[in-house]
Scaffold this active site. Sequence first.
Site, PDB file in Angstrom:
ATOM      1  N   HIS A 162     -10.486  -2.885  -1.097  1.00 39.22           N
ATOM      2  CA  HIS A 162     -11.375  -2.282  -0.094  1.00 39.22           C
ATOM      3  C   HIS A 162     -12.379  -1.387  -0.814  1.00 39.22           C
ATOM      4  CE1 HIS A 162      -8.922  -3.380   3.476  1.00 39.22           C
ATOM      5  NE2 HIS A 162      -7.913  -3.307   2.621  1.00 39.22           N
ATOM      6  N   HIS A 217      -7.339  -8.456  -2.229  1.00 34.00           N
ATOM      7  CA  HIS A 217      -8.659  -7.835  -2.054  1.00 34.00           C
ATOM      8  C   HIS A 217      -8.596  -6.361  -2.409  1.00 34.00           C
ATOM      9  CE1 HIS A 217      -6.432  -7.267   1.701  1.00 34.00           C
ATOM     10  NE2 HIS A 217      -7.018  -6.096   1.747  1.00 34.00           N
ATOM     11  N   TYR A 222       0.835  -1.200   0.000  1.00 34.81           N
ATOM     12  CA  TYR A 222       0.000   0.000   0.000  1.00 34.81           C
ATOM     13  C   TYR A 222       0.867   1.245   0.000  1.00 34.81           C
ATOM     14  CZ  TYR A 222      -4.231  -2.619   1.291  1.00 34.81           C
ATOM     15  OH  TYR A 222      -5.298  -3.476   1.311  1.00 34.81           O
ATOM     16  N   ARG A 273      -2.973 -11.938   3.867  1.00 33.21           N
ATOM     17  CA  ARG A 273      -4.319 -11.583   3.416  1.00 33.21           C
ATOM     18  C   ARG A 273      -4.510 -12.036   1.976  1.00 33.21           C
ATOM     19  NH1 ARG A 273      -7.712  -8.000   4.767  1.00 33.21           N
ATOM     20  NH2 ARG A 273      -9.017  -9.770   4.276  1.00 33.21           N
TER      21      ARG A 273
HETATM   22 FE   LIG Z   1      -6.115  -4.469   2.728  1.00 23.75          FE
END
Ligand SMILES: [Fe+2]
Lengths: 236, 161
Positions: free
Chosen positions: A162, A160, A108, A157
């Site tokens: 969000h 995905h 991110y 994770r």
């Molecule tokens: Fe995430």
Amino acid sequence: MSDRRLVRVEDSDRGGREPRYLHPEYRSSVKRAPAAPLVLLPEALADRTGPVFGTGDVAAADADLTAQHDGDPLGERIVVSGRVLGSDGRGVPGTLLEIWQANAAGRYRHGSDRHPAPLDPNFTGAGRCLTDADGRYRFVTVKPGAYPWRNHPNAWRPAHIHLSVFGRAFIDRLVTQMYFPGDPLFEFDPIFQSVRDPAARQRLVSAFDWETTAPEWALGYRFDIVLGSTPIEESP
Amino acid sequence: MTEPTPSQTVGPFFTIGLCARPQQELVPEGADGAVAISGRVIDGDGEPVPDAVVEAWDRAGGHWGRCGTDAGGAFHLVTARPAGAGGEAPHLALLVFARGLLKPLLTRMYLPDEKEANTADPVLSALEPDERATLVARPADGGLTFDIRLQGEGQTTFFVL
Ligand SMILES: [Fe+2]
């Protein structure tokens, strides 16, 4: 003064169709889930209003996460599209959708992300758009990578995106995560598994879609979003 | 398919998507009658929650805004003083999202100088005194303070969503 008491209820997962606040396998929920029962507002006090966003709040370019920089981001280009529906099955027009995601390497663009995977100078990972008259939306982006987190040893994770939706009323607000079909990490992810009912979990998984797959250009994934109607106290 | 899509947490990195533009002013800071609201989001250990976002909706005024918490768990909002409507005392509806919250929390912030309206309010008046106290802001520095305790001693009263 009213002598009417409000009904208190324990947090419900609606038969496994929603997460509970407390889901110990997801460690961060343990000190953040409320412990006291919740107060049920009577129907007469249910707020059916909410903020309205308009074309002034979004630019057309906001829906293309691959076109926000000078160059193309790395990764698998995808088209994510679908409809926002009310619980009556009707499209919700003109509602604001916001998405954010990791880049193709699973990183991110955020100061707290310590995953030693590369940032992509051509990818911010944020997009927004308004649904059209039929509740349709469409984003162009790259497929996010899986990423590690510290919830438990060797925790990862599943990939995905969000996703945040406003809907018709403030209390219809939904923030969720859209997953990709067939991810091998599903069964090990406590966030995904916080929804106990397999059929409900499946509603978090997008479908690969030939119809929106653009030849020589991008794979298509379809994800419809259904907003719940808020349960209210039964009239006596 | 008309079953609702389940909720999932905003996770730790939501500022990319939800806080990229300043939205903490429901009305402009200098506007007539604007009131500043500051508060902290606090977890069950009394620790600040640095990765929460508080969204505020003033139904009577039609004002909306939100603010992510800082390293000390603090959020700041500016809004017009809410008006009462439909027999309810003036208040803001608040939704709290955070890492660790798999679905948002709904609460309300009432005003400390509306004792009469608060006493008659159908929600406040039907709560126990200690519950009620968690929903009323405190005056501070010409504005208001409203802390949100997610769990434990003095937990904020939350409503079913
Ligand atoms: Fe995430």
